[in-house]
Design a protein around this motif. Structure first.
Motif, PDB file in Angstrom:
ATOM      1  N   PHE A  38       0.826  -1.195   0.000  1.00 26.26           N
ATOM      2  CA  PHE A  38       0.000   0.000   0.000  1.00 26.26           C
ATOM      3  C   PHE A  38       0.864   1.249   0.000  1.00 26.26           C
ATOM      4  O   PHE A  38       0.597   2.214  -0.712  1.00 26.26           O
ATOM      5  CB  PHE A  38      -0.936  -0.018   1.216  1.00 26.26           C
ATOM      6  CG  PHE A  38      -2.053   0.970   1.135  1.00 26.26           C
ATOM      7  CD1 PHE A  38      -3.108   0.779   0.265  1.00 26.26           C
ATOM      8  CD2 PHE A  38      -2.072   2.094   1.946  1.00 26.26           C
ATOM      9  CE1 PHE A  38      -4.164   1.687   0.197  1.00 26.26           C
ATOM     10  CE2 PHE A  38      -3.113   3.005   1.887  1.00 26.26           C
ATOM     11  CZ  PHE A  38      -4.161   2.799   1.007  1.00 26.26           C
ATOM     12  N   ARG A  39       1.956   1.211   0.766  1.00 30.21           N
ATOM     13  CA  ARG A  39       2.905   2.338   0.790  1.00 30.21           C
ATOM     14  C   ARG A  39       3.525   2.543  -0.586  1.00 30.21           C
ATOM     15  O   ARG A  39       3.639   3.668  -1.061  1.00 30.21           O
ATOM     16  CB  ARG A  39       3.979   2.070   1.839  1.00 30.21           C
ATOM     17  CG  ARG A  39       4.987   3.174   1.962  1.00 30.21           C
ATOM     18  CD  ARG A  39       6.035   2.836   2.996  1.00 30.21           C
ATOM     19  NE  ARG A  39       7.099   3.791   2.980  1.00 30.21           N
ATOM     20  CZ  ARG A  39       7.331   4.662   3.930  1.00 30.21           C
ATOM     21  NH1 ARG A  39       6.591   4.682   5.000  1.00 30.21           N
ATOM     22  NH2 ARG A  39       8.319   5.510   3.825  1.00 30.21           N
ATOM     23  N   THR A  40       3.903   1.443  -1.228  1.00 32.74           N
ATOM     24  CA  THR A  40       4.481   1.521  -2.573  1.00 32.74           C
ATOM     25  C   THR A  40       3.470   2.085  -3.560  1.00 32.74           C
ATOM     26  O   THR A  40       3.810   2.921  -4.396  1.00 32.74           O
ATOM     27  CB  THR A  40       4.952   0.134  -3.038  1.00 32.74           C
ATOM     28  OG1 THR A  40       5.927  -0.355  -2.123  1.00 32.74           O
ATOM     29  CG2 THR A  40       5.532   0.195  -4.437  1.00 32.74           C
ATOM     30  N   LEU A  41       2.232   1.642  -3.447  1.00 31.61           N
ATOM     31  CA  LEU A  41       1.172   2.114  -4.330  1.00 31.61           C
ATOM     32  C   LEU A  41       0.987   3.622  -4.201  1.00 31.61           C
ATOM     33  O   LEU A  41       0.866   4.325  -5.202  1.00 31.61           O
ATOM     34  CB  LEU A  41      -0.137   1.392  -4.028  1.00 31.61           C
ATOM     35  CG  LEU A  41      -1.359   1.827  -4.817  1.00 31.61           C
ATOM     36  CD1 LEU A  41      -1.190   1.485  -6.289  1.00 31.61           C
ATOM     37  CD2 LEU A  41      -2.603   1.162  -4.267  1.00 31.61           C
ATOM     38  N   LEU A  42       0.943   4.116  -2.971  1.00 32.06           N
ATOM     39  CA  LEU A  42       0.758   5.554  -2.780  1.00 32.06           C
ATOM     40  C   LEU A  42       1.995   6.325  -3.158  1.00 32.06           C
ATOM     41  O   LEU A  42       1.940   7.416  -3.634  1.00 32.06           O
ATOM     42  CB  LEU A  42       0.384   5.860  -1.334  1.00 32.06           C
ATOM     43  CG  LEU A  42      -1.009   5.433  -0.938  1.00 32.06           C
ATOM     44  CD1 LEU A  42      -1.258   5.780   0.530  1.00 32.06           C
ATOM     45  CD2 LEU A  42      -2.070   6.102  -1.787  1.00 32.06           C
TER      46      LEU A  42
END
Length: 100
Positions: free
Chosen positions: A96-100
């Motif tokens: 999720f961090r990578t996605l954002l």
């Protein structure tokens, strides 16, 4: 995704999800962060790969720590979060961090 839209996207999410290490008012945090990001962008107007890497490193070091990724991931996943293992939760948060 160009460098300016990436920077602005990150900055728009800072205030509502900030967990400040030092107690700054949200508007002060946004102003100082925007100033720093724009300074990096203006130093390299051509947005070459080195400039983009520098901006992403700045965002990773200065902007992303103000996000509560565990809470945001929990909200995004919803009810299945409760049945996920610790390893799955860790992997979800990282992605999720990578996605954002």
């Amino acid at each position: 995704m160009n460098i300016i839209s990436l920077a602005l996207s990150a900055l728009l999410l800072v205030a509502p999800m900030s967990a400040l290490a030092e107690m700054k008012q949200p508007d002060e945090l946004i102003k100082s962060t925007v100033h720093d990001v724009l300074e990096i962008i203006n130093k390299d107007k051509h947005a070459n790969e080195a400039g983009q890497k520098k901006l992403l490193a700045f965002i990773d070091a200065e902007v992303l720590p103000h996000f509560n990724f565990e809470h945001m991931t929990k909200l995004a996943v919803g009810r299945p979060w409760r049945s996920a293992s610790a390893e799955q939760k860790t992997a979800l948060i990282a992605e999720f961090r990578t996605l954002l």
